[in-house]
Design a protein around this motif. Structure first.
Motif, PDB file in Angstrom:
ATOM      1  N   UNK A   1       0.871  -1.170   0.000  1.00  0.00           N
ATOM      2  CA  UNK A   1       0.000   0.000   0.000  1.00  0.00           C
ATOM      3  C   UNK A   1       0.910   1.223   0.000  1.00  0.00           C
ATOM      4  N   UNK A   2       0.754   2.070  -1.015  1.00  0.00           N
ATOM      5  CA  UNK A   2       1.567   3.278  -1.097  1.00  0.00           C
ATOM      6  C   UNK A   2       0.859   4.412  -0.365  1.00  0.00           C
ATOM      7  N   UNK A   3       1.542   4.963   0.627  1.00  0.00           N
ATOM      8  CA  UNK A   3       0.998   6.063   1.429  1.00  0.00           C
ATOM      9  C   UNK A   3       1.392   7.394   0.788  1.00  0.00           C
ATOM     10  N   UNK A   4       0.701   8.481   1.131  1.00  0.00           N
ATOM     11  CA  UNK A   4       1.014   9.792   0.548  1.00  0.00           C
ATOM     12  C   UNK A   4       2.461  10.238   0.775  1.00  0.00           C
ATOM     13  N   UNK A   5       3.095   9.731   1.831  1.00  0.00           N
ATOM     14  CA  UNK A   5       4.484  10.093   2.121  1.00  0.00           C
ATOM     15  C   UNK A   5       5.468   9.438   1.154  1.00  0.00           C
ATOM     16  N   UNK A   6       4.964   8.551   0.265  1.00  0.00           N
ATOM     17  CA  UNK A   6       5.830   7.852  -0.666  1.00  0.00           C
ATOM     18  C   UNK A   6       6.315   6.513  -0.136  1.00  0.00           C
ATOM     19  N   UNK A   7       5.890   6.149   1.060  1.00  0.00           N
ATOM     20  CA  UNK A   7       6.269   4.883   1.690  1.00  0.00           C
ATOM     21  C   UNK A   7       5.340   3.783   1.192  1.00  0.00           C
ATOM     22  N   UNK A   8       5.906   2.631   0.870  1.00  0.00           N
ATOM     23  CA  UNK A   8       5.104   1.453   0.509  1.00  0.00           C
ATOM     24  C   UNK A   8       5.187   0.460   1.653  1.00  0.00           C
ATOM     25  N   UNK A   9       4.020   0.120   2.199  1.00  0.00           N
ATOM     26  CA  UNK A   9       3.934  -0.762   3.360  1.00  0.00           C
ATOM     27  C   UNK A   9       3.346  -2.099   2.931  1.00  0.00           C
ATOM     28  N   UNK A  10       4.058  -3.185   3.240  1.00  0.00           N
ATOM     29  CA  UNK A  10       3.541  -4.522   2.969  1.00  0.00           C
ATOM     30  C   UNK A  10       2.470  -4.833   3.995  1.00  0.00           C
ATOM     31  N   UNK A  11       1.287  -5.266   3.528  1.00  0.00           N
ATOM     32  CA  UNK A  11       0.168  -5.518   4.429  1.00  0.00           C
ATOM     33  C   UNK A  11      -0.629  -6.732   3.978  1.00  0.00           C
TER      34      UNK A  11
END
Length: 121
Positions: free
Chosen positions: A78-88
């Motif tokens: 999931x790509x967050x607005x901060x540019x971070x991609x979090x595996x979920x």
């Protein structure tokens, strides 16, 4: 650095004071420039960047299969607005998953979870 989850269920990351790169989980140093990073609470909504279906049971321990046995489940970044991609782990049936769909990211049992944004648990 602070823990990975804030009191309201949002994920903690860090942002570089010099180049503004954000990461998850939080790290005291920037992976890009090596400068100091400060804790930041990340956005709790983002868009599905990519996904797949986990079709085999994870190693045990720590995984414990439910009494009903292992069931395949979708996982994605999931790509967050901060540019971070979090595996979920995605709390969405595989047939309902589409790239770019809006998801809300929370933590469940220490593992980030993604659910359709706007849906109630």
């Amino acid at each position: 650095m602070e823990g990975l989850l804030s009191a309201d269920g949002r994920l903690h990351g860090s942002r570089c004071a010099g180049c503004a790169v954000a990461v998850y989980p939080a790290d005291p140093a920037c992976p890009r420039c090596g400068g100091p990073a400060e804790p930041v609470v990340l956005s709790d909504t983002g868009t599905l960047w990519t996904w797949t279906v986990q079709r085999y049971a994870p190693k045990s321990p720590p995984y414990t299969a439910p009494d009903t046995g292992f069931e395949p489940f979708p996982v994605g970044y999931v790509e967050l607005p901060e540019g971070v991609r979090v595996l979920a782990v995605l709390d969405v049936p595989p047939e309902g998953v589409t790239l770019g769909m809006p998801l809300r990211v929370t933590a469940g049992d220490g593992v980030p979870r993604g659910a359709v944004a706007g849906a109630t648990a």
